[in-house]
Design a protein around this motif. Structure first.
Motif, PDB file in Angstrom:
ATOM      1  N   THR A 184       0.849  -1.197  -0.177  1.00  5.79           N
ATOM      2  CA  THR A 184      -0.100  -0.061  -0.014  1.00  5.79           C
ATOM      3  C   THR A 184       0.793   1.292   0.102  1.00  5.79           C
ATOM      4  O   THR A 184       0.460   2.386  -0.184  1.00  5.79           O
ATOM      5  N   ALA A 186       2.145   2.452   2.687  1.00  4.69           N
ATOM      6  CA  ALA A 186       1.681   3.167   4.050  1.00  4.69           C
ATOM      7  C   ALA A 186       3.097   3.464   4.659  1.00  4.69           C
ATOM      8  O   ALA A 186       4.120   2.761   4.408  1.00  4.69           O
ATOM      9  N   ARG A 236     -11.775   4.631   4.657  1.00  6.81           N
ATOM     10  CA  ARG A 236     -10.555   5.470   4.306  1.00  6.81           C
ATOM     11  C   ARG A 236     -10.750   6.848   4.687  1.00  6.81           C
ATOM     12  O   ARG A 236     -11.579   7.491   4.717  1.00  6.81           O
ATOM     13  N   SER A 238      -9.189  11.141   5.831  1.00  3.28           N
ATOM     14  CA  SER A 238      -8.289  12.093   5.169  1.00  3.28           C
ATOM     15  C   SER A 238      -8.624  13.323   5.847  1.00  3.28           C
ATOM     16  O   SER A 238      -9.749  13.603   5.986  1.00  3.28           O
ATOM     17  N   GLU A 259      -3.584  10.665   5.846  1.00  6.37           N
ATOM     18  CA  GLU A 259      -4.497   9.563   5.501  1.00  6.37           C
ATOM     19  C   GLU A 259      -4.437   8.322   6.513  1.00  6.37           C
ATOM     20  O   GLU A 259      -3.263   7.828   6.898  1.00  6.37           O
ATOM     21  N   ILE A 261      -6.371   4.061   6.523  1.00  2.95           N
ATOM     22  CA  ILE A 261      -7.077   2.945   6.077  1.00  2.95           C
ATOM     23  C   ILE A 261      -7.471   2.269   7.473  1.00  2.95           C
ATOM     24  O   ILE A 261      -6.445   1.828   8.063  1.00  2.95           O
ATOM     25  N   ASP A 278      -1.248   4.224   8.024  1.00  3.71           N
ATOM     26  CA  ASP A 278      -1.631   5.574   7.846  1.00  3.71           C
ATOM     27  C   ASP A 278      -0.307   5.953   7.058  1.00  3.71           C
ATOM     28  O   ASP A 278       0.799   5.176   6.674  1.00  3.71           O
ATOM     29  N   ARG A 295      -2.921   9.706  -1.345  1.00  7.77           N
ATOM     30  CA  ARG A 295      -2.227   8.614  -1.900  1.00  7.77           C
ATOM     31  C   ARG A 295      -2.890   7.377  -1.631  1.00  7.77           C
ATOM     32  O   ARG A 295      -2.665   6.599  -2.449  1.00  7.77           O
ATOM     33  N   PHE A 296      -4.057   7.243  -0.770  1.00  7.08           N
ATOM     34  CA  PHE A 296      -4.723   6.163  -0.483  1.00  7.08           C
ATOM     35  C   PHE A 296      -6.066   6.380  -1.499  1.00  7.08           C
ATOM     36  O   PHE A 296      -6.549   7.315  -1.528  1.00  7.08           O
ATOM     37  N   ASN A 297      -6.475   5.170  -2.228  1.00  7.30           N
ATOM     38  CA  ASN A 297      -7.621   5.251  -2.904  1.00  7.30           C
ATOM     39  C   ASN A 297      -8.505   4.054  -2.664  1.00  7.30           C
ATOM     40  O   ASN A 297      -8.247   3.108  -1.648  1.00  7.30           O
ATOM     41  N   LEU A 300      -7.055   0.720  -2.860  1.00  9.56           N
ATOM     42  CA  LEU A 300      -6.164   0.199  -1.801  1.00  9.56           C
ATOM     43  C   LEU A 300      -7.087  -0.289  -0.623  1.00  9.56           C
ATOM     44  O   LEU A 300      -6.694  -1.025   0.409  1.00  9.56           O
ATOM     45  N   LEU A 301      -8.146   0.363  -0.316  1.00  5.87           N
ATOM     46  CA  LEU A 301      -9.089   0.167   0.734  1.00  5.87           C
ATOM     47  C   LEU A 301      -9.496  -1.123   0.691  1.00  5.87           C
ATOM     48  O   LEU A 301      -9.776  -1.907   1.564  1.00  5.87           O
TER      49      LEU A 301
END
Length: 558
Positions: A184, A186, A236, A238, A259, A261, A278, A295-297, A300-301
């Motif tokens: 991910t 992270a 997710r 942010s 961010e 998850i 995170d 950067r997380f989407n 990825l979740l």
């Protein structure tokens, strides 16, 4: 405290656990190895395991049949928990214990934060459910072919870690979390497990990205975790979209965008906890990309939700296995207590009978009756002593105390000790010492007990038979460098179906007269010398037990 363990999962020593307590240990069939493997396809000095700078390294010592780790032949290999080592036909599973320097309290690295604002979940920007089949389908339809392949590879690796044997659930989850952070991108993450009794969650595992400077204590939003556990939804979050400071955002340029998850670990039957990762996008990156996009989407979740599901199933399986092992251990303890209690009760009945005769003789001033009663008491004292010594010998792993000894003298002492018993049973006990037996080093006390048990069994086997005879011989074969002690009787022999079980603990063919410990103890002692016991038997024609082990020569100058 051991640094690591090797558990034999296949081979003649199956079930044996070796504790590795020094920085260098030898593996092989020879008696001088710290880890002795009683496998004829293992070299006497087969391999060595070295612990240095926090790593365990396995070295092959030019063995005849090679050393294999996870199916691949090696010369030198760093080991990790779960690796399977094969030497000869023996397979062992390696487990490394975390050292005191490596064991850091997760509670010191992760803090569950109770935020002052009433609804921190306003920062949630995406959700996914482990119960929704579409969550997993979208992994393969919305991500593109390359990403789909990558997702499947990650799930495969996670599943492999989930079923990889390890000595603790923390080690397994630690490896899964490392893979999750890797895929991910992270910065750090933790896994929180829920106590089955109190339902309270607490951080159990913490990891951070390789190369990342030692991070501050990780703050985990308790309200987010509570929301995830209550709703069984992965989320997710942010702080950028909910932060009014962002437009045009001088302060966000100072602190960056954080961010996270958080995904529920939903098992087959219950919620096991949550995975929380995170990431912080630095101010420099925000300026460089000129975009507040996270950067997380959603892909990825959904991937983390799938990983959390696999982790939960692994935790459930681990707890089931622990419960099963505990139940089997309790059952084994109960069986042991029941069997030993039965034998001790029989011995105490003999002592009580002898005591009754002594008491009767004292009242009647009958010395013959007192002497007879005392003889019975002495015999049962000897039985209880031998039972206790066998239990002590079998119950612990030990290195034989090697010292120069005369094997013929040791075996001769045993025959002399049992001569009175043989005469009482009307058995001819003959000892034929080998003329070519050289000086050697043995654990004389151990060999004495091993041979004593075998000869005692032979006397019991021929009791009541015509022309009963037990023949004990010693020998040495210079071509193979093997020392032998052979015990032959002309008793009823052993049925072929019973031969594979006779060395099992508590297996006895003598009914109430036997404890089922003696042969197991004898085999253990001989194997401690790097040898084995071979049995040949014909029904109606007797049995021959041959104890053999490689010659251990006296040190030069001794």
């Amino acid at each position: 405290m051991s640094q690591a363990t090797l558990l034999v999962i296949q081979g003649v020593d199956q079930g044996t656990r070796f504790e590795i307590e020094s920085d260098e240990v030898g593996l092989g069939r020879g008696v001088h190895n710290s880890i002795r493997i009683h496998d004829t396809e293992v070299s006497r000095a087969h391999a060595k395991l070295v612990h240095k700078s926090g790593r365990f390294q396995l070295h092959d010592l030019n063995s005849s049949n090679g050393t294999y780790v996870n199916g691949s032949q090696i010369n030198t290999r760093d080991l990790v928990t779960g690796d399977e080592i094969q030497i000869g036909r023996t397979v062992m599973r390696f487990t490394a214990d975390l050292s005191r320097n490596e064991q850091v309290m997760v509670a010191d690295q992760v803090a569950l934060l109770a935020e002052p604002e009433p609804d921190h979940t306003a920062n949630i920007v995406g959700q996914a459910s482990p119960h929704d089949d579409r969550t997993f389908a979208r992994l393969a339809t919305e991500s593109g072919r390359a990403q789909t392949v990558a997702n499947l590879q990650v799930l495969y690796r996670i599943s492999e870690e989930a079923v990889r044997p390890s000595n603790s659930v923390e080690q397994m989850l630690g490896r899964i979390l490392e893979l999750t952070i890797e895929v991910t991108g992270a910065d750090r993450g933790c896994i929180l497990l829920r106590d089955p009794q109190t339902h309270e969650v607490s951080p159990q595992v913490f990891r951070h990205r390789a190369g990342l400077r030692a991070p501050d204590r990780m703050g985990v939003s308790r309200s987010i975790v509570d929301y995830v556990l209550k709703s069984a939804q992965g989320v997710r979050t942010s702080d950028a979209r909910a932060d009014s400071r962002f437009v045009p955002g001088q302060s966000i340029l100072e602190g960056g965008i954080r961010e996270a998850i958080c995904a529920p670990m939903q098992g087959r039957y219950d919620l096991q906890g949550a995975i929380y990762i995170d990431i912080t996008t630095s101010p420099e990156r925000i300026l460089l990309e000129n975009s507040p996009a996270g950067r997380f989407n959603e892909d990825l979740l959904r991937l983390v939700v799938a990983i959390a599901r696999q982790s939960a199933l692994a935790v459930e399986d681990n707890r089931y296995q622990l419960a099963l092992v505990k139940a089997e251990r309790l059952a084994a303890v109960g069986q042991t207590i029941a069997i030993l209690s039965h034998h001790i009760k029989n011995i105490l009945q003999g002592v009580r009978g002898g005591s009754y005769l002594i008491d009767l003789g004292l009242k009647d001033h009958n010395e013959d009756l007192v002497r007879k009663g005392w003889s019975i008491v002495e015999k049962n004292q000897e039985k209880i002593y031998q039972l206790v010594m066998d239990m002590l010998t079998f119950g612990k792993e030990r290195q034989p105390k090697l010292s120069p000894a005369d094997l013929n003298a040791t075996v001769g002492d045993i025959c002399e000790l049992l001569m009175a018993r043989a005469a009482e049973l009307k058995v001819a006990l003959n000892f034929v010492p080998g003329a070519t037996v050289p000086p050697m080093c043995i654990d004389a006390e151990g060999i004495h007990r091993a041979v004593l048990n075998i000869v005692g069994n032979a006397l019991d086997a021929v009791e009541g038979r015509d022309s009963a005879e037990v023949r004990v011989t010693t020998g040495y074969d210079p071509e193979t460098s093997l020392v032998t002690v052979s015990v032959a009787d002309n008793g009823p022999g052993i049925a072929p179906e019973h031969l594979p079980q006779i060395f099992n603990i508590f297996e006895s063919t003598k009914g109430a007269r036997g404890t089922g410990i003696g042969l197991a103890v004898s085999l253990k002692i001989v194997r401690e010398h790097g040898g084995d016991i071979h049995v040949e038997s014909t029904l109606g024609a007797g049995a021959t037990f041959t104890l053999e082990w490689p010659l251990i020569e006296e040190p030069s100058g001794s």
